[in-house]
Design an enzyme around this catalytic site. Structure first.
Site, mmCIF file in Angstrom:
data_model
loop_
_atom_site.group_PDB
_atom_site.id
_atom_site.type_symbol
_atom_site.label_atom_id
_atom_site.label_comp_id
_atom_site.label_asym_id
_atom_site.label_seq_id
_atom_site.Cartn_x
_atom_site.Cartn_y
_atom_site.Cartn_z
ATOM 1 N N HIS A 103 -8.266 -19.945 -31.246
ATOM 2 C CA HIS A 103 -8.664 -20.413 -32.871
ATOM 3 C C HIS A 103 -8.055 -21.062 -32.991
ATOM 4 O O HIS A 103 -7.459 -21.601 -34.019
ATOM 5 C CB HIS A 103 -9.065 -19.703 -33.636
ATOM 6 C CG HIS A 103 -9.930 -18.724 -33.204
ATOM 7 N ND1 HIS A 103 -12.036 -18.836 -33.501
ATOM 8 C CD2 HIS A 103 -10.153 -17.349 -32.444
ATOM 9 C CE1 HIS A 103 -12.220 -18.420 -32.578
ATOM 10 N NE2 HIS A 103 -11.221 -17.226 -32.742
ATOM 11 N N GLU A 163 -2.720 -39.040 -23.012
ATOM 12 C CA GLU A 163 -3.473 -39.617 -24.645
ATOM 13 C C GLU A 163 -4.469 -40.454 -23.422
ATOM 14 O O GLU A 163 -5.281 -40.556 -23.180
ATOM 15 C CB GLU A 163 -3.040 -40.357 -25.703
ATOM 16 C CG GLU A 163 -2.069 -39.887 -26.405
ATOM 17 C CD GLU A 163 -1.409 -40.073 -27.510
ATOM 18 O OE1 GLU A 163 -1.320 -40.216 -28.678
ATOM 19 O OE2 GLU A 163 -0.938 -41.930 -27.358
ATOM 20 N N LYS A 203 9.951 -43.812 -32.460
ATOM 21 C CA LYS A 203 9.299 -42.995 -32.068
ATOM 22 C C LYS A 203 9.203 -42.206 -30.846
ATOM 23 O O LYS A 203 9.154 -43.657 -29.587
ATOM 24 C CB LYS A 203 8.440 -43.852 -31.846
ATOM 25 C CG LYS A 203 7.613 -43.575 -33.341
ATOM 26 C CD LYS A 203 6.647 -42.643 -33.593
ATOM 27 C CE LYS A 203 5.496 -42.136 -34.307
ATOM 28 N NZ LYS A 203 4.088 -42.712 -33.654
ATOM 29 N N SER A 228 7.790 -47.005 -29.703
ATOM 30 C CA SER A 228 6.496 -47.607 -30.833
ATOM 31 C C SER A 228 7.324 -49.601 -30.541
ATOM 32 O O SER A 228 8.368 -49.180 -30.642
ATOM 33 C CB SER A 228 6.014 -47.336 -31.648
ATOM 34 O OG SER A 228 5.980 -48.378 -33.229
#
Ligand code: ARG
Length: 470
Positions: free
Chosen positions: A158, A292, A285, A279
């Site tokens: 979980h 992804e 970043k 970025s």
């Protein structure tokens, strides 16, 4: 649009140009050029050997096809855009080069069995590539796992800390899924190992075709068993897409974990610069784009599976032109896997675990609680009682804001008599509940103990080596 006659035309049909363009599959199926030439060559050789066409024509055909294959490989054989599909182009080209011999090639076959064969030959390559890519991924995961058999971290359920584990054990969980993925591609490839050629349009041919010889020449285990089935069947495409979908579902999950682990919130690992991106506006970043994009590709792959199933649902036997739509889905799957699998390997190679941060996640959260309950069990306490006693200990430690091992004998006694009854002293717990001790005790088949993990890595490496040689 006047131009080359369709194979089925004896005079220009005056097909509506909008329909002509709509029906043409050449822009997609020109990717079958090489496999179609290979299949045509086996067919032409058989036609000669079986006495269906004169030997001289058969030889002229196989020689011209060999030349065309070389040209296709070098890129100099370009399908004529006016052809209806790649199969038509090849026959028209043979006829242009050879005259009557070229016009003989289609005896005993149809584009229906021809395209079914082409897809089998194409998928054979696609299956092989997927299998090799999965073995590479297994290799990269085994390498990372062998460096991290004693890198302790929580195992989660979980997404909550559950029990002490190691990074290697977690990586081997991914390997277990990938090994099944390998098996799915390999099984599907075995089922696809039948040659449809000679099924002709739907009910075979009255000519004395030697289907076994063609199957053998093309490296298939056997000819397909029913001409009607073989021409209308695209199960191999569906199975390829299903195996790819399960693989991408797994990779997407793994990537999700990599994204979480490499976040500042987890901080379990970094992704090396060569596999992370910046970025355009936020100078600080580093983003996990590779993970992804792999996660995102799963949507595309599942879509191809749904397309292939939906295209076939409701089709009467035998061949229907709807089946032409299988190719875009299968080609896209192969391209997608060809991008995803090497990128996943690069991503795994770029992971830089941070063992201290992982170990810190075991300092709070009571991941060792099950071990304490099992200690009571090992001293004869029924599990449910041991569970209740441990739950009381966790509550006591939580109330004091300390770990279980920092409790004293009075705390244990207040929590439950079971500890004193079982001869367990607070002073013994620190050592017993160390993550390394908890993990080492889980030395059972399928467990995370470093000794088990090392055995499993060795087994996986042997599996991969054998599969690569297969
Ligand atoms: N382009 C067709 C396909 O991909 C080839 C088979 C055509 N057969 C036919 N009967 N029109 O399915």
């Amino acid at each position: 649009m006047p131009g080359v006659l369709k194979l089925w035309e004896t005079s220009p049909s005056g097909l509506d140009p909008r329909v002509d363009a709509f029906l043409s599959s050449l822009s997609v199926d020109s990717r079958l050029l090489e496999v179609d030439i290979v299949g045509s060559s086996a067919h032409a050789a058989m036609l000669g050997a079986a006495g269906i066409v004169p030997e001289s024509r058969s030889v002229a055909l196989t020689e011209a096809l060999a030349a065309m294959l070389a040209e296709a490989r070098s890129g100099s054989l370009k399908p004529d855009a006016a052809a209806e599909d790649v199969h038509s182009f090849i026959e028209q080209e043979l006829t242009r080069r050879l005259g009557d011999a070229g016009k003989s090639v289609h005896a005993g076959r149809s584009r229906n069995d021809q395209v079914a064969l082409d897809m089998r030959l194409y998928l054979r390559q696609a299956f092989g590539e997927a299998e090799a890519g999965i073995l590479d991924a297994l290799g990269a995961l085994c390498d990372l796992a062998s460096d991290n058999a004693e890198t302790y971290m929580p195992a989660y359920t979980h997404l909550r800390r559950a029990q002490p584990s190691t990074l290697a054990f977690h990586l081997l969980a991914w390997c277990a899924a990938l090994e099944r993925d390998y098996g799915r591609f390999a099984d599907a490839a075995r089922r696809a190992d039948e040659c449809p050629l000679g099924s002709a349009a739907v009910a075979g041919s009255g000519l004395p075709l030697d289907r076994r010889a063609v199957a053998e020449a093309l490296g298939f285990a056997r000819p397909s068993r029913n001409a009607m089935d073989a021409t209308g069947d695209r199960d191999a495409c569906v199975e390829y897409a299903a195996a790819a979908s399960t693989l991408l579902m797994h990779l997407s999950r793994f990537c999700e974990e990599i994204i979480l682990w490499s976040s500042a919130e987890f901080g379990f690992m970094d992704i090396a610069d060569e596999c992370s991106t910046g970025s355009s506006i936020m100078p600080q970043k580093r983003n996990p784009d590779v993970a992804e994009v792999i996660r995102g590709k799963s949507g595309r792959v599942f879509g191809a599976l749904v397309s292939l199933l939906t295209i076939q649902k409701g089709l009467p036997l035998g061949y229907d032109r709807d089946l032409q739509e299988d190719k875009a889905a299968v080609f896209d799957l192969r391209d997608t896997l060809a991008g995803v699998l090497p990128a996943f390997v690069a991503l795994i190679e770029a992971l830089r675990p941070k063992p201290a941060a992982m170990a810190a996640a075991l300092e709070t959260g009571f991941a060792e609680a099950t071990d304490l309950a099992e200690l009571l069990v090992s001293r004869g306490v029924p599990f449910r009682d041991g569970y209740a006693a441990t739950k009381a200990v966790v509550a006591a430690a939580t109330a004091k804001g300390i770990g279980i091992a920092a409790l004293d004998d009075a705390d244990l006694k207040r929590a439950s008599d079971a500890f004193a009854g079982a001869g367990i002293k607070a002073g013994d717990l620190a050592d017993y509940l160390r993550p390394a001790a908890c993990v080492a005790r889980r030395c059972l088949v399928g467990g995370p103990a470093p000794a088990c993990v090392k055995e499993e890595i060795a087994r996986l490496r042997a599996f991969a080596a054998e599969a690569a040689g297969a």
